[in-house]
Design an enzyme around this catalytic site. Structure first.
Site, mmCIF file in Angstrom:
data_model
loop_
_atom_site.group_PDB
_atom_site.id
_atom_site.type_symbol
_atom_site.label_atom_id
_atom_site.label_comp_id
_atom_site.label_asym_id
_atom_site.label_seq_id
_atom_site.Cartn_x
_atom_site.Cartn_y
_atom_site.Cartn_z
ATOM 1 N N GLU A 162 -2.461 -0.743 7.801
ATOM 2 C CA GLU A 162 -3.672 -1.253 8.456
ATOM 3 C C GLU A 162 -3.325 -2.632 8.991
ATOM 4 O O GLU A 162 -3.194 -3.583 8.227
ATOM 5 C CB GLU A 162 -4.837 -1.355 7.469
ATOM 6 C CG GLU A 162 -5.306 -0.001 6.971
ATOM 7 C CD GLU A 162 -6.463 -0.086 5.976
ATOM 8 O OE1 GLU A 162 -7.133 -1.127 5.916
ATOM 9 O OE2 GLU A 162 -6.667 0.909 5.256
ATOM 10 N N GLU A 195 -5.426 1.357 -1.286
ATOM 11 C CA GLU A 195 -5.473 0.002 -1.840
ATOM 12 C C GLU A 195 -5.685 -0.006 -3.358
ATOM 13 O O GLU A 195 -6.683 -0.523 -3.868
ATOM 14 C CB GLU A 195 -6.540 -0.816 -1.127
ATOM 15 C CG GLU A 195 -6.231 -0.956 0.357
ATOM 16 C CD GLU A 195 -7.032 -2.050 1.059
ATOM 17 O OE1 GLU A 195 -8.088 -2.441 0.564
ATOM 18 O OE2 GLU A 195 -6.557 -2.511 2.127
HETATM 19 C C1 GLA Z 1 -9.334 -2.110 3.626
HETATM 20 C C2 GLA Z 1 -9.422 -0.617 3.562
HETATM 21 C C3 GLA Z 1 -9.965 -0.005 4.789
HETATM 22 C C4 GLA Z 1 -11.091 -0.817 5.340
HETATM 23 C C5 GLA Z 1 -10.577 -2.195 5.609
HETATM 24 C C6 GLA Z 1 -11.532 -3.036 6.402
HETATM 25 O O1 GLA Z 1 -8.108 -2.606 3.927
HETATM 26 O O2 GLA Z 1 -8.233 0.019 3.209
HETATM 27 O O3 GLA Z 1 -10.388 1.297 4.470
HETATM 28 O O4 GLA Z 1 -12.139 -0.806 4.430
HETATM 29 O O5 GLA Z 1 -10.266 -2.768 4.399
HETATM 30 O O6 GLA Z 1 -12.336 -3.858 5.653
#
Ligand code: GLA
Ligand code: ZN
Length: 654
Positions: free
Chosen positions: A302, A143
């Site tokens: 995700e 991210e």
């Molecule tokens: C983000 C991160 C994950 C996790 C999620 C959940 O998207 O990439 O590692 O922390 O949030 O909150």
């Protein structure tokens, strides 16, 4: 085929569970398991001492079940020994000081020392795993945001970036207009990156801030290039991506993904849907935005699988069909791979209440059963993976507008994203596929091009849009376009929308940033809509009034204009309307271009179409918590709350 993935953190679980987990994940329908991100301290427990045996074992266990892995580089979380040994790897905040060390995301992606260590761990991983059949793809870091670090390395990198761009201080002073408030720079060292939030953005020159964001975007893109370059040296065929989110500090995603093979996104749609019908809550815009990073199908690395919670309170549990509905929403907008976050909810660490598929109890639950059903359904649609979205409409996006409008809010409540999303929502509510593309992408394949707020003006864009309209296309452009030049300075001596005036056939005589106040406009063809935020008072050159203001001292003055241009049409929208206004405008614009529309969809039902060698699939998603009924070509359709129905070209529901 749509690939199913699951995010798994073997380092967080007792080994005794790995085998059983792999068996269960496979039985659920997973093809790929994403692992490795964040596990640096397990891969390199001490400086230069590597241990991949545990990862070897995990990969072996997974591949024994016939699954592949998506390997994450662990660089988002450097081990604490690295920060201790080399303080120059720590990110600095906007306050100009090193950040307090927690345990996540504190690395400076520019720091040469960090690059050396990050490069080494990525290289170790590549040497060991690149090109192996077990590896389906790579995910870089996690991210990524625009680089806003203020450490000494980042400061000097910013100055180098400016030196490269402007050559001399004279030319930088001219470009930024530094005579204002005695801001003239006489030594490169005087140039500071963003400092304390209380200085922002009032005491900074917006032209400097715009360049600072562009610099940040280049840093992020360079970091991605740096890591992917290492992996490619070991496997030129490697499929490499990174998992984007929409952070506060937005990077320039088009730059970031330029060197990567596929765009990817972390999809966490809202669990609690708003009551206010005017709220723009749908995730559909972001999904189309992500498809635009590379103008092709993308992955979700995700996909949300449970109630969210970390430091904030735990969110409500997802409604029935929410997990599968949102997952299918991603597919409907072009996702070819869905990797669910995460297999089991963590028992330790900050995210122990950020729920995965399974709860701490580890027994099958409602969410698991819902996903089981979803995976079965997807497995019955093998052709879906060989389809994509073909769109008659495009929304132009540019990181420059994002940056500039964040630093210089034009009116209380006026936001670039709202502008983009109002148009987008109208398209999906009419069943019209829409791409979100960078402003310099080719326009030839579109019939309608939407240009919400082009504040920082790309001089070529006006002539490209004119060509497009001249040849029969429709352009819709809004207020706050043509305001600034490329340096972020206002354009002198031309009435707004400056370079777009000919195309729009109108100009702005005065504007009224009304903030949250609600006013109204009357359409020439009848109908009244609420407007807010901004009122351009238009004078028509060659255009016709499409809507006029009602009330205040500019009652009767045109608010929206429509201009014939060559074979085509341009609309200029001088205000921000309620959702229904965009719908009415786009119905007219699409009809004029012969774009097929679904006009009977109730609000909250989103329709897109994927087509190609694998067939044609029309997705009907009820993105509300109420049941919906509507007529569709003589048929009565019912959608349960959050239900996705899919119709094939043979008009069969699947
Ligand atoms: C983000 C991160 C994950 C996790 C999620 C959940 O998207 O990439 O590692 O922390 O949030 O909150
Ligand atoms: Zn830094």
């Amino acid at each position: 085929m749509i690939r199913i993935g699951i995010d798994y953190y073997p380092e967080q679980w007792d080994r005794a569970l790995w085998e059983e987990d792999a068996v269960r994940m496979r039985a659920l329908g997973a093809h790929v398991i994403r692992l490795g991100e964040f596990a640096w301290s397990r891969m390199e427990p001490k400086d230069g001492v590597f241990d991949f045996t545990w990862l070897d074992d995990a990969i072996e266990i997974i591949s024994r079940q016939g699954m592949q892995v998506i390997l994450g580089t662990p660089t988002n979380c450097a081990p604490l020994w690295l920060y201790q040994e080399h303080q120059d790897t720590i990110q600095w905040g906007r306050d100009g000081r090193p950040t307090d060390l927690g345990i996540r995301g504190h690395r400076c992606m520019v720091s040469p020392t960090f690059r050396q260590y990050a490069g080494r761990i990525v290289e170790e991983m590549s040497r060991r795993y690149a090109g192996r059949p077990e590896v389906f793809a790579w995910q870089l870091d996690n991210e990524l945001e625009n680089n806003h670090c203020t450490c000494p390395a980042c400061r000097s990198a910013f100055r180098d970036w400016l030196r490269e761009k402007y050559g001399t201080l004279d030319s930088l002073n001219r470009a930024w207009g530094n005579m204002v408030w005695s801001g003239e720079v006489s030594d490169w060292e005087q140039i500071q990156p963003l400092l304390a939030p209380e200085c922002l953005p009032r005491w900074h020159n917006p032209a400097c801030l715009l360049d600072y964001e562009r610099f940040g975007a280049d840093c992020t893109a360079d970091y991605v290039r740096f890591q992917s370059g290492i992996i490619r040296r070991y496997d030129s065929q490697a499929v490499i991506t990174t998992n984007a989110c929409i952070p506060a500090n937005m990077p320039d995603f088009h730059k970031e993904f330029a060197e990567l093979d596929v765009a990817a996104y972390d999809d966490y749609p809202p669990v609690r849907l708003p009551e206010d019908a005017e709220e723009l809550y749908s995730n559909a815009f972001v999904l189309d935005f992500v498809r635009g990073f590379k103008q092709k199908n993308f992955w979700i690395l995700e996909q949300f699988a449970g109630h969210m919670g970390c430091w904030p309170p735990i969110s409500p549990t997802p409604e029935p069909e929410m997990l599968s509905g949102y997952a299918l929403q991603a597919v409907a907008h072009g996702a070819d791979l869905l990797s669910f976050f995460r297999w089991r909810t963590a028992c330790t660490g900050a995210e122990m209440f950020c729920h995965g598929i399974l709860d701490h109890s580890n027994v099958p639950n409602r969410r698991l059963r819902e996903l089981e059903e979803l995976f079965r359904r997807l497995a019955q649609l093998p052709g879906l993976g060989d389809t994509t979205l073909r769109s008659p409409a495009a929304i132009l996006y540019s990181a420059d507008q994002e940056f500039a409008l964040k630093n210089q809010t034009q009116s209380d409540g006026f936001a670039y994203w709202t502008q983009l999303r109002l148009f987008h929502e109208a398209c999906v509510g009419l069943g019209v596929n829409v791409d979100v593309i960078r402003e310099d992408a080719p326009l030839d394949n579109y019939q309608v091009v939407l240009v919400p707020t082009h504040l920082v003006t790309d001089p070529d864009l006006a002539s490209r849009l004119e060509d497009f309209a001249r040849r029969g296309g429709t352009v819709v452009i809004t207020n706050r376009s043509g305001v600034q030049d490329k340096n972020g300075n206002c354009i002198l001596g031309q009435e707004l929308p400056t370079v777009f005036r000919d195309l729009c056939g109108c100009h702005v005589t005065e504007y009224d940033p009304i903030g949250p106040v609600k006013q109204t406009v009357n359409l020439t063809k009848g109908g009244t809509y609420q407007i807010t935020s901004w009122c351009d008072l238009l004078e028509l050159d060659t255009a016709q009034a499409w809507a006029r203001y009602q009330g205040r001292f500019y009652s009767g003055v045109p608010a929206v204009a429509k201009n014939r241009f060559g074979e085509g049409t341009a609309y200029y929208v001088g205000t921000v309307g309620e959702k229904a206004m965009y719908r009415t405008l786009l119905i007219e614009a699409f009809r004029e271009r012969g774009v097929p529309l679904l006009e009977t969809l109730p609000q909250g039902v989103e329709v897109t179409t994927r087509s190609g060698e694998g067939g044609t699939y029309q997705f009907f998603f009820n993105n509300t918590v109420h049941g919906q009924n509507f007529q569709l070509q003589g048929e009565r359709v019912h959608l349960r709350p959050l239900e996705m129905k899919i119709r094939t070209e043979k008009e069969v529901w699947v």
